[in-house]
Design a protein around this motif. Structure first.
Motif, PDB file in Angstrom:
ATOM      1  N   LYS A  76       0.832  -1.207   0.000  1.00 48.47           N
ATOM      2  CA  LYS A  76       0.000   0.000   0.000  1.00 48.47           C
ATOM      3  C   LYS A  76       0.865   1.253   0.000  1.00 48.47           C
ATOM      4  O   LYS A  76       0.582   2.217  -0.715  1.00 48.47           O
ATOM      5  N   ILE A  77       1.918   1.256   0.795  1.00 43.59           N
ATOM      6  CA  ILE A  77       2.811   2.419   0.872  1.00 43.59           C
ATOM      7  C   ILE A  77       3.505   2.635  -0.471  1.00 43.59           C
ATOM      8  O   ILE A  77       3.590   3.773  -0.964  1.00 43.59           O
ATOM      9  N   GLU A  78       3.997   1.557  -1.079  1.00 44.48           N
ATOM     10  CA  GLU A  78       4.673   1.675  -2.371  1.00 44.48           C
ATOM     11  C   GLU A  78       3.728   2.223  -3.432  1.00 44.48           C
ATOM     12  O   GLU A  78       4.106   3.099  -4.225  1.00 44.48           O
ATOM     13  N   GLN A  79       2.497   1.737  -3.444  1.00 45.28           N
ATOM     14  CA  GLN A  79       1.528   2.219  -4.425  1.00 45.28           C
ATOM     15  C   GLN A  79       1.191   3.686  -4.192  1.00 45.28           C
ATOM     16  O   GLN A  79       1.122   4.475  -5.139  1.00 45.28           O
ATOM     17  N   ASN A  80       1.008   4.058  -2.942  1.00 47.20           N
ATOM     18  CA  ASN A  80       0.675   5.439  -2.620  1.00 47.20           C
ATOM     19  C   ASN A  80       1.831   6.375  -2.954  1.00 47.20           C
ATOM     20  O   ASN A  80       1.624   7.462  -3.494  1.00 47.20           O
ATOM     21  N   LEU A  81       3.052   5.948  -2.648  1.00 48.60           N
ATOM     22  CA  LEU A  81       4.226   6.765  -2.965  1.00 48.60           C
ATOM     23  C   LEU A  81       4.328   6.986  -4.466  1.00 48.60           C
ATOM     24  O   LEU A  81       4.514   8.121  -4.927  1.00 48.60           O
ATOM     25  N   GLY A  82       4.192   5.923  -5.221  1.00 49.20           N
ATOM     26  CA  GLY A  82       4.251   6.045  -6.677  1.00 49.20           C
ATOM     27  C   GLY A  82       3.171   6.962  -7.216  1.00 49.20           C
ATOM     28  O   GLY A  82       3.413   7.818  -8.071  1.00 49.20           O
ATOM     29  N   LYS A  83       1.970   6.804  -6.694  1.00 54.91           N
ATOM     30  CA  LYS A  83       0.844   7.621  -7.141  1.00 54.91           C
ATOM     31  C   LYS A  83       1.093   9.096  -6.835  1.00 54.91           C
ATOM     32  O   LYS A  83       0.854   9.965  -7.675  1.00 54.91           O
ATOM     33  N   GLN A  84       1.623   9.386  -5.645  1.00 53.94           N
ATOM     34  CA  GLN A  84       1.879  10.774  -5.266  1.00 53.94           C
ATOM     35  C   GLN A  84       2.996  11.389  -6.105  1.00 53.94           C
ATOM     36  O   GLN A  84       2.924  12.561  -6.475  1.00 53.94           O
ATOM     37  N   ILE A  85       4.032  10.608  -6.408  1.00 54.00           N
ATOM     38  CA  ILE A  85       5.125  11.111  -7.253  1.00 54.00           C
ATOM     39  C   ILE A  85       4.594  11.435  -8.640  1.00 54.00           C
ATOM     40  O   ILE A  85       4.890  12.499  -9.199  1.00 54.00           O
ATOM     41  N   ILE A  86       3.797  10.538  -9.196  1.00 48.99           N
ATOM     42  CA  ILE A  86       3.234  10.762 -10.527  1.00 48.99           C
ATOM     43  C   ILE A  86       2.340  11.996 -10.524  1.00 48.99           C
ATOM     44  O   ILE A  86       2.422  12.847 -11.414  1.00 48.99           O
TER      45      ILE A  86
END
Length: 70
Positions: free
Chosen positions: A26-36
């Protein structure tokens, strides 16, 4: 300890490890989403190589900040 106690502890450990794995995902997905999102990147332009290149750039910036704080 009886065998059933060990089996219960093993099952509990497996559930805990699965929960940790799920939270990391979940953290990895959220981090990626926020960076994008904050970088205004277009999903259509993100090839695997571009993702790797961006990850390296982000890691370099974070490592430099970490080294400057020491």
């Amino acid at each position: 300890m009886t065998l059933s106690t060990l089996e219960k502890q093993e099952a509990k450990l497996k559930r805990l490890n699965q929960k940790i794995k799920s939270e990391k995902s979940k953290i990895e997905q959220n981090l990626g989403k926020q960076i994008i999102k904050t970088s205004n990147l277009d999903y259509a332009d993100l090839s695997n190589q571009k993702i790797k290149d961006l990850a390296q750039k982000i890691a370099m910036v974070l490592n430099q900040e970490s080294n400057n704080q020491l």
